[in-house]
Every structure is written in structure tokens, then in C-alpha cells.
Design a protein around this motif. Structure first.
Motif, mmCIF file in Angstrom:
data_model
loop_
_atom_site.group_PDB
_atom_site.id
_atom_site.type_symbol
_atom_site.label_atom_id
_atom_site.label_comp_id
_atom_site.label_asym_id
_atom_site.label_seq_id
_atom_site.Cartn_x
_atom_site.Cartn_y
_atom_site.Cartn_z
ATOM 1 N N UNK A 39 0.830 -1.195 0.000
ATOM 2 C CA UNK A 39 0.000 0.000 0.000
ATOM 3 C C UNK A 39 0.867 1.248 0.000
ATOM 4 N N UNK A 40 2.018 1.177 0.674
ATOM 5 C CA UNK A 40 2.945 2.303 0.699
ATOM 6 C C UNK A 40 4.363 1.756 0.692
ATOM 7 N N UNK A 41 5.317 2.626 0.429
ATOM 8 C CA UNK A 41 6.709 2.194 0.362
ATOM 9 C C UNK A 41 7.189 1.748 1.736
ATOM 10 N N UNK A 42 8.239 0.923 1.744
ATOM 11 C CA UNK A 42 8.828 0.490 3.006
ATOM 12 C C UNK A 42 9.276 1.700 3.820
ATOM 13 N N UNK A 43 9.843 2.699 3.154
ATOM 14 C CA UNK A 43 10.344 3.879 3.855
ATOM 15 C C UNK A 43 9.235 4.625 4.578
ATOM 16 N N UNK A 44 8.017 4.537 4.056
ATOM 17 C CA UNK A 44 6.893 5.243 4.672
ATOM 18 C C UNK A 44 6.482 4.631 5.996
ATOM 19 N N UNK A 45 7.003 3.445 6.334
ATOM 20 C CA UNK A 45 6.689 2.820 7.613
ATOM 21 C C UNK A 45 7.529 3.383 8.754
ATOM 22 N N UNK A 46 8.548 4.163 8.432
ATOM 23 C CA UNK A 46 9.467 4.656 9.459
ATOM 24 C C UNK A 46 8.782 5.635 10.405
ATOM 25 N N UNK A 47 9.108 5.520 11.697
ATOM 26 C CA UNK A 47 8.723 6.493 12.709
ATOM 27 C C UNK A 47 9.991 7.276 13.039
ATOM 28 N N UNK A 48 10.054 8.518 12.662
ATOM 29 C CA UNK A 48 11.276 9.301 12.825
ATOM 30 C C UNK A 48 11.343 9.893 14.230
ATOM 31 N N UNK A 49 12.359 9.471 14.972
ATOM 32 C CA UNK A 49 12.581 9.950 16.325
ATOM 33 C C UNK A 49 13.972 10.566 16.427
#
Length: 288
Positions: A39-49
């Protein structure tokens, strides 16, 4: 622990960056048609902290049946010892983390303890012991180590406990599981969870090797420091291997599963003691 053979299947020793992303033969034999487009790119799963890396939400992956993993319920990450106040707010208020499930050994935790988060239960169930964690870092030994995740009773108990925690998740809360870098013990846990939820093998492997992308900046800093301190070429090579994953590592674990249990389904049920009924509950709770 009995001595493990390094290879029951022959693998290339090329770094993952030089390989394509293969399918895992051990979990690719699927009866139903597979939906491979995420549904979305792998990178879009990132939670940026700010104070943690390789933090991801597994929500948004499509299953073979066409359902989707629910968002903000299943989180994977590396160690949480440098979380900032802002990071804690993101995890507890935006992602509603209710359980911090730590797969590291007590010795690791003593050196880098997780930052406490208000309202979050902390669970430690190590995959490794000092006795089972004894391999010198190399591509060959890393494959052997992944096999120990399957053969080692301590590891099976930890992953069983992780699945039971998923079943007992507090209402309205998410679960975050992690190790040190969020790539090996955490990566296998994510692969097993996605398998039970019905995600196809190719997507599972893509999620696994994505740690190389999410760890790149962290590893570049580490290697830069080593070079500044006069590290040898061997030490740099060791750090590069230690800082990433190779698809054959995960394939070694699944190859060991097939050797010891006959199939992944048998391993889930008889190795991790997650019943078919419990697996059905997990799919009902975490898919939409």
C-alpha cells in the motif's frame, strides 16, 4: 545447545547491497494468489525519532487475502536508551504504546537501559543467553546464529511470550518490540508476526532487509569514528557486517524451521506453541 550446521542450503556470501531481494523459498510456496504491491513504500513505515533509530510501524502491509495490517498497533525498533521527551510523546501519544517488549540480554540492558515511558509496561524476555551468544561476527557465523534462534529453547520461549503479549495487548494500545539495533532478533520477530498475519514472503523479506536503509546513517557515523581512531581494514569490515543484515540470515532461520519442524506452520504451532485458534484471533485483531 547442539552444534548447528552452518549451511543446509547453499547461499551466496555477497553483501545484501550487491544482491537483489530474493524470495524466501521456505515461505514462498503459497496456495492463494499473492498481492505483492504494498500500500505504501517500506520507507513510509518509518517512525522518525530524535533519540532512536530503525523505528517502524508494520501497519499498512497488505496480506495475501487482501486485508491490511492495522496501523499504530505493531511497532519494531532498535534500543530505546536515548529517547528524548519529544520521542516519548510521539510513541505514547501518537502511537499509543502500551508495552515495551525488550528482547535483549540482561547484560545489554544494564549497559543501555530503556528510557521509562509513562503508562507503558516494560517486559524483558531475552532471545539470547551468554551461552548462546558466542559467535564471532561474520556472514557465515551470522547465518549460524540465526539458526540458533530456532534451535534454542530460550529463543522459542521469548518469541512465544511475544505472541502471547500480542494476544493480551491492552485495549487501545500498541506493542513495541526491540533489541539493540532492531534488525536481527527484532527482525525475526517481525517476520514471524507478519507470516502469521498472512503477509507474503517477498514483502516479509523486503521489510527485513530494509534495516540496511534505516541503519545507514547510524552505521556511517560509527564507521567514521572508527576511521578517525585509526581502525584497521578488518575492523571496518567487521563493523559493516555487524551493522547490517543479509537476506540469507533470515533464510537460514526459515531453513532451520523447515529442517526441525517441517514447515513454518508447524513451527508456529508446535515450536512457539501458538495455536491455530490464537493465530486466528491475532488476524482478527490486527487486520482490517
Amino acid at each position: 545447545m547442539s552444534e548447528l550446521k552452518e549451511n543446509r542450503t547453499e547461499y551466496s556470501t555477497s553483501p545484501v547491497q550487491e544482491q537483489g531481494i530474493p524470495t524466501m523459498q521456505s515461505i514462498a510456496a503459497e496456495a492463494r494468489p499473492t498481492i505483492l504491491s504494498p500500500v505504501k513504500s517500506i520507507q513510509a513505515h518509518e517512525i522518525k525519532l530524535q533519540g532512536a533509530f530503525n523505528v517502524r510501524d508494520l501497519g499498512g502491509y497488505r496480506t495475501k487475502s487482501g486485508l491490511m495490517v492495522k496501523k499504530h498497533l505493531l511497532l519494531r525498533s532498535a534500543r530505546l536508551n536515548h529517547l528524548t521527551r519529544s520521542d516519548i510523546a510521539v510513541l505514547t501519544q501518537q502511537y499509543h504504546v502500551g508495552v515495551d517488549f525488550d528482547l535483549r540480554r540482561p547484560e545489554e540492558i544494564q549497559q543501555m537501559p530503556d528510557k521509562p515511558m509513562p503508562g507503558v509496561s516494560y517486559i524483558n524476555d531475552p532471545v539470547d543467553t551468554d551461552q548462546s551468544f558466542h559467535y564471532q561476527i561474520s556472514v557465515k557465523n551470522n547465518r549460524k546464529h540465526y539458526r540458533s534462534y530456532i534451535a534454542n529453547e530460550r529463543a522459542r520461549k521469548a518469541y512465544h511470550h511475544l505472541f502471547m503479549t500480542l494476544l493480551d495487548r491492552p485495549v487501545g494500545k500498541s506493542i513495541l518490540w526491540h533489541c539493540a539495533s532492531g534488525k536481527d532478533r527484532t527482525g525475526l520477530g517481525a517476520a514471524l508476526i507478519l507470516y502469521v498475519l498472512g503477509v507474503d514472503g517477498k514483502t516479509i523479506l523486503k521489510d527485513y532487509v530494509a534495516s540496511n536503509d534505516f541503519l545507514r546513517a547510524h552505521n556511517q557515523k560509527r564507521i567514521a569514528i572508527l576511521r578517525e581512531n585509526g581502525a584497521s581494514a578488518g575492523e571496518i569490515r567487521h563493523a559493516k557486517i555487524d551493522g547490517g543484515v543479509d537476506p540469507t540470515y533470515l533464510e537460514s532461520a526459515f531453513d532451520e524451521i523447515n529442517h526441525e519442524f517441517g514447515s513454518v506452520d508447524e513451527y508456529i504451532e508446535n515450536g512457539l506453541h501458538v495455536t491455530p485458534e490464537q493465530q486466528a484471533i491475532l488476524r482478527k485483531r490486527y487486520l482490517e
